[in-house]
Design a protein around this motif. Structure first.
Motif, PDB file in Angstrom:
ATOM      1  N   ASP A  53       0.848  -1.187   0.000  1.00  0.00           N
ATOM      2  CA  ASP A  53       0.000   0.000   0.000  1.00  0.00           C
ATOM      3  C   ASP A  53       0.888   1.244   0.000  1.00  0.00           C
ATOM      4  N   ALA A  54       0.656   2.149  -0.940  1.00  0.00           N
ATOM      5  CA  ALA A  54       1.469   3.358  -1.068  1.00  0.00           C
ATOM      6  C   ALA A  54       1.325   4.268   0.157  1.00  0.00           C
ATOM      7  N   GLU A  55       0.148   4.274   0.776  1.00  0.00           N
ATOM      8  CA  GLU A  55      -0.071   5.123   1.945  1.00  0.00           C
ATOM      9  C   GLU A  55       0.740   4.652   3.148  1.00  0.00           C
ATOM     10  N   VAL A  56       0.893   3.348   3.283  1.00  0.00           N
ATOM     11  CA  VAL A  56       1.703   2.796   4.377  1.00  0.00           C
ATOM     12  C   VAL A  56       3.184   2.957   4.036  1.00  0.00           C
ATOM     13  N   GLY A  57       3.500   2.822   2.765  1.00  0.00           N
ATOM     14  CA  GLY A  57       4.888   2.929   2.318  1.00  0.00           C
ATOM     15  C   GLY A  57       5.586   1.587   2.334  1.00  0.00           C
ATOM     16  N   GLU A  59       8.575   1.036   3.981  1.00  0.00           N
ATOM     17  CA  GLU A  59       9.486   0.877   5.110  1.00  0.00           C
ATOM     18  C   GLU A  59       9.220  -0.405   5.904  1.00  0.00           C
ATOM     19  N   PRO A  60       7.943  -0.727   6.253  1.00  0.00           N
ATOM     20  CA  PRO A  60       7.717  -1.994   6.967  1.00  0.00           C
ATOM     21  C   PRO A  60       8.142  -3.212   6.141  1.00  0.00           C
ATOM     22  N   LEU A  61       7.940  -3.132   4.825  1.00  0.00           N
ATOM     23  CA  LEU A  61       8.346  -4.230   3.941  1.00  0.00           C
ATOM     24  C   LEU A  61       9.869  -4.350   3.912  1.00  0.00           C
ATOM     25  N   LEU A  62      10.570  -3.239   3.820  1.00  0.00           N
ATOM     26  CA  LEU A  62      12.036  -3.270   3.806  1.00  0.00           C
ATOM     27  C   LEU A  62      12.593  -3.844   5.114  1.00  0.00           C
ATOM     28  N   LYS A  63      11.951  -3.505   6.215  1.00  0.00           N
ATOM     29  CA  LYS A  63      12.361  -4.049   7.514  1.00  0.00           C
ATOM     30  C   LYS A  63      12.163  -5.566   7.548  1.00  0.00           C
ATOM     31  N   ALA A  64      11.018  -6.033   7.043  1.00  0.00           N
ATOM     32  CA  ALA A  64      10.736  -7.481   7.014  1.00  0.00           C
ATOM     33  C   ALA A  64      11.699  -8.209   6.084  1.00  0.00           C
ATOM     34  N   VAL A 102       2.918  -8.981   6.743  1.00  0.00           N
ATOM     35  CA  VAL A 102       3.680  -7.744   6.945  1.00  0.00           C
ATOM     36  C   VAL A 102       2.761  -6.530   6.760  1.00  0.00           C
ATOM     37  N   LYS A 103       2.927  -5.539   7.626  1.00  0.00           N
ATOM     38  CA  LYS A 103       2.109  -4.326   7.576  1.00  0.00           C
ATOM     39  C   LYS A 103       2.255  -3.640   6.216  1.00  0.00           C
ATOM     40  N   GLY A 104       1.115  -3.294   5.597  1.00  0.00           N
ATOM     41  CA  GLY A 104       1.104  -2.579   4.326  1.00  0.00           C
ATOM     42  C   GLY A 104       1.132  -3.467   3.091  1.00  0.00           C
TER      43      GLY A 104
END
Length: 127
Positions: A53-57, A59-64, A102-104
């Motif tokens: 999701d573009a609104e979430v961005g 960053e959570p995906l990169l962390k995961a 994962v979030k987003g």
């Protein structure tokens, strides 16, 4: 009026001949119902696609990705998604399942292999 009769007779004869013609061609149907034909898509054994999701961005995906020790194969510019390579010690299915949480993340799917030289295969519903 005498000239019309030969044309009328010729037209009538032609119509009779055309309507009396029958084809001798036969059509043989397959003995297997269409639902028994299966389309099995091919996919990469190590790479999968993740959309976020573009609104979430991302960053959570990169962390995961870092925590799960995946490798970024491609970061798409035109869509909010990435192609990721699974870690060597994990299966593709368990890795994909992890990223679904994962979030987003909106979708996780196989990276399908489509060869330009392959014949077109219809997608049929599998019961």
């Amino acid at each position: 009026m005498t000239n019309v009769k030969p044309y009328f007779l010729l037209l009538l004869t032609t119509l009779v001949l055309l309507t009396s013609c029958r084809t001798r061609q036969t059509i043989e149907l397959s003995s297997l119902p269409i639902r028994e034909h299966r389309f099995v898509p091919e996919h990469s054994p190590n790479v999968f696609l993740v959309m976020y999701d573009a609104e979430v961005g991302k960053e959570p995906l990169l962390k995961a990705i870092k925590e799960y020790k995946c490798e970024i194969v491609y970061d798409y510019n035109f869509i909010n998604g990435m192609a990721l390579k699974k870690p060597e010690d994990k299966t593709l299915e368990e890795t994909m399942q992890y990223f679904k949480g994962v979030k987003g993340v909106t979708t996780v799917e196989y990276d399908h292999i489509i060869r330009l030289t392959d014949p077109v295969k219809p997608r049929l519903e599998i019961e």
